[in-house]
Design a protein around this motif. Structure first.
Motif, mmCIF file in Angstrom:
data_model
loop_
_atom_site.group_PDB
_atom_site.id
_atom_site.type_symbol
_atom_site.label_atom_id
_atom_site.label_comp_id
_atom_site.label_asym_id
_atom_site.label_seq_id
_atom_site.Cartn_x
_atom_site.Cartn_y
_atom_site.Cartn_z
ATOM 1 N N ARG A 24 0.815 -1.226 0.000
ATOM 2 C CA ARG A 24 0.000 0.000 0.000
ATOM 3 C C ARG A 24 0.840 1.262 0.000
ATOM 4 N NH1 ARG A 24 -4.958 -1.939 3.848
ATOM 5 N NH2 ARG A 24 -4.727 -4.081 3.208
ATOM 6 N N LYS B 286 2.685 -9.329 13.869
ATOM 7 C CA LYS B 286 3.928 -9.159 13.101
ATOM 8 C C LYS B 286 4.887 -8.271 13.885
ATOM 9 C CE LYS B 286 2.055 -8.667 8.486
ATOM 10 N NZ LYS B 286 1.681 -7.664 7.488
ATOM 11 N N GLY C 209 1.623 -12.920 8.348
ATOM 12 C CA GLY C 209 0.486 -12.445 7.560
ATOM 13 C C GLY C 209 -0.789 -13.056 8.085
ATOM 14 N N SER C 210 -1.928 -12.559 7.590
ATOM 15 C CA SER C 210 -3.251 -13.045 8.014
ATOM 16 C C SER C 210 -3.344 -13.208 9.528
ATOM 17 C CB SER C 210 -3.573 -14.385 7.335
ATOM 18 O OG SER C 210 -3.429 -14.253 5.946
ATOM 19 N N GLU D 287 -5.197 -11.998 11.738
ATOM 20 C CA GLU D 287 -6.549 -12.146 12.315
ATOM 21 C C GLU D 287 -6.911 -13.609 12.589
ATOM 22 O OE1 GLU D 287 -5.811 -10.482 9.557
ATOM 23 O OE2 GLU D 287 -6.315 -8.386 9.953
ATOM 24 N N ASP E 296 -2.402 -5.694 15.220
ATOM 25 C CA ASP E 296 -2.273 -5.614 13.762
ATOM 26 C C ASP E 296 -2.704 -4.233 13.261
ATOM 27 O OD1 ASP E 296 -1.656 -6.542 11.251
ATOM 28 O OD2 ASP E 296 -3.521 -7.648 10.962
ATOM 29 N N LEU E 297 -2.465 -4.013 11.978
ATOM 30 C CA LEU E 297 -2.883 -2.756 11.351
ATOM 31 C C LEU E 297 -4.340 -2.851 10.922
ATOM 32 C CD1 LEU E 297 0.163 -2.030 9.004
ATOM 33 C CD2 LEU E 297 -0.334 -0.990 11.225
ATOM 34 N N VAL E 298 -5.039 -1.742 11.055
ATOM 35 C CA VAL E 298 -6.407 -1.641 10.547
ATOM 36 C C VAL E 298 -6.486 -0.400 9.684
ATOM 37 C CG1 VAL E 298 -8.781 -1.106 11.184
ATOM 38 C CG2 VAL E 298 -7.518 -2.781 12.474
ATOM 39 N N GLU E 299 -7.007 -0.592 8.473
ATOM 40 C CA GLU E 299 -7.173 0.586 7.621
ATOM 41 C C GLU E 299 -8.664 0.904 7.507
ATOM 42 O OE1 GLU E 299 -5.521 0.225 3.696
ATOM 43 O OE2 GLU E 299 -5.984 2.302 3.221
ATOM 44 N N THR E 300 -9.407 0.084 6.771
ATOM 45 C CA THR E 300 -10.851 0.330 6.619
ATOM 46 C C THR E 300 -11.651 -0.376 7.719
ATOM 47 O OG1 THR E 300 -11.099 -1.636 5.257
ATOM 48 C CG2 THR E 300 -10.618 0.428 4.107
ATOM 49 N N GLY E 301 -11.064 -1.368 8.356
ATOM 50 C CA GLY E 301 -11.786 -2.149 9.380
ATOM 51 C C GLY E 301 -12.512 -3.346 8.779
ATOM 52 N N GLN E 302 -12.413 -3.484 7.457
ATOM 53 C CA GLN E 302 -13.165 -4.551 6.775
ATOM 54 C C GLN E 302 -12.693 -5.951 7.181
ATOM 55 O OE1 GLN E 302 -13.403 -3.856 2.581
ATOM 56 N NE2 GLN E 302 -14.567 -5.735 2.224
ATOM 57 N N THR E 303 -11.382 -6.122 7.291
ATOM 58 C CA THR E 303 -10.847 -7.454 7.646
ATOM 59 C C THR E 303 -11.334 -7.869 9.031
ATOM 60 O OG1 THR E 303 -8.895 -6.887 6.347
ATOM 61 C CG2 THR E 303 -8.749 -8.865 7.686
HETATM 62 C C1 PRP Z 1 -3.238 -5.655 6.446
HETATM 63 C C2 PRP Z 1 -3.434 -5.860 7.941
HETATM 64 C C3 PRP Z 1 -4.872 -6.328 8.009
HETATM 65 C C4 PRP Z 1 -5.529 -5.602 6.863
HETATM 66 C C5 PRP Z 1 -6.293 -4.416 7.381
HETATM 67 O O1 PRP Z 1 -2.953 -6.895 5.880
HETATM 68 O O2 PRP Z 1 -2.492 -6.782 8.449
HETATM 69 O O3 PRP Z 1 -4.956 -7.724 7.855
HETATM 70 O O4 PRP Z 1 -4.496 -5.154 5.994
HETATM 71 O O5 PRP Z 1 -6.920 -3.695 6.359
HETATM 72 P P1 PRP Z 1 -8.459 -3.289 6.446
HETATM 73 O O6 PRP Z 1 -8.712 -2.705 7.802
HETATM 74 O O7 PRP Z 1 -8.618 -2.253 5.355
HETATM 75 O O8 PRP Z 1 -9.270 -4.516 6.188
HETATM 76 P P2 PRP Z 1 -2.378 -7.038 4.405
HETATM 77 O O9 PRP Z 1 -3.486 -6.866 3.415
HETATM 78 O O10 PRP Z 1 -1.229 -6.104 4.241
HETATM 79 O O11 PRP Z 1 -1.930 -8.548 4.356
HETATM 80 P P3 PRP Z 1 -1.345 -9.524 5.465
HETATM 81 O O12 PRP Z 1 -2.513 -9.999 6.268
HETATM 82 O O13 PRP Z 1 -0.724 -10.633 4.687
HETATM 83 O O14 PRP Z 1 -0.355 -8.780 6.310
#
Ligand code: PRP
Length: 203
Positions: free
Chosen positions: A9, A113, A136-137, A139, A152-159
């Motif tokens: 990203r 991570k 990775g993954s 969640e 972990d990182l959250v951008e949109t919260g969708q995951t």
């Molecule tokens: C990142 C992060 C979350 C997701 C969050 O993963 O680790 O899983 O994005 O984004 P969201 O809030 O917009 O849903 P990434 O897609 O980089 O892949 P990864 O799980 O392999 O680290």
């Protein structure tokens, strides 16, 4: 001079800012397998690497500047560079999440991570935690009850939403920074300051 950009990203957002500064790679890093990209600016090359490797390239002195997330800088905690500019790109949050809105407590098992950030965060709250490092993954660890929580990182919260997880605590707001190797900055200060001013105007 060389600039290292984190893959993913950050790369997309960083190339947009560079384009607004009229800096373009001669080939697209998205379609080429090349490792070093020349640009339309003489003496500026771009390399595209994994986020966690950017501080190492800067430390080696082979790469002068980097565009990297604050998450990576917090995790690696190296002191070999100056942080010249917050580019306000790839903005997201580093959080603790879990299946339910549980309270943090002692001896939780946490997948991430970011083992260093996680240990420090729990330690500052007076808790010990056992960290499971994943790549990775993240969640999935909480979904499968392998751990009590994740960091972990959250951008949109969708995951989080699609996997039935809830945000429990904010650790840090994250964006990407332009960093520079300390020696390179001493040697190329004028050139780098000009570049920083351009990026600052275009971010
Ligand atoms: C990142 C992060 C979350 C997701 C969050 O993963 O680790 O899983 O994005 O984004 P969201 O809030 O917009 O849903 P990434 O897609 O980089 O892949 P990864 O799980 O392999 O680290």
């Amino acid at each position: 001079m060389r600039l290292a950009i984190s893959k993913g990203r950050i790369l997309e957002d960083a190339l947009k800012v560079l384009e607004r500064c009229d800096v373009k790679c001669n080939e697209s890093p998205f379609s080429s397998r090349k490792l070093i990209f020349s640009t339309n600016i003489k003496h500026l090359e771009i390399i595209v690497v994994r986020a966690s490797d950017v501080p190492l390239y800067i430390e080696s002195g082979k790469v002068d500047m980097g565009i990297v997330g604050k998450d990576t800088l917090l995790e690696t905690n190296k002191n070999n560079h100056f942080r010249l500019l917050d580019l306000n790109i790839a903005e997201c949050k580093l959080i603790v999440a879990a299946k339910n809105k549980v309270k943090l407590k002692n001896n939780m098992k946490v997948a991430t991570k970011y083992p260093n950030i996680t240990r420090k965060f729990f330690h500052n709250k007076g808790f010990q935690c056992s960290v499971m490092k994943l790549y990775g993954s993240i969640e999935l660890a909480a979904v499968l009850n392998m751990t009590d929580a994740i960091v972990d990182l959250v951008e949109t919260g969708q995951t989080l939403k699609e996997n039935g997880l809830k945000e429990i605590e904010l650790i840090h707001k994250i964006s990407s920074m332009l960093i520079v190797n300390k020696s390179s900055y001493k040697i190329n200060r004028k050139k780098i300051d000009n570049f920083v001013n351009l990026m600052n105007a275009a971010r």
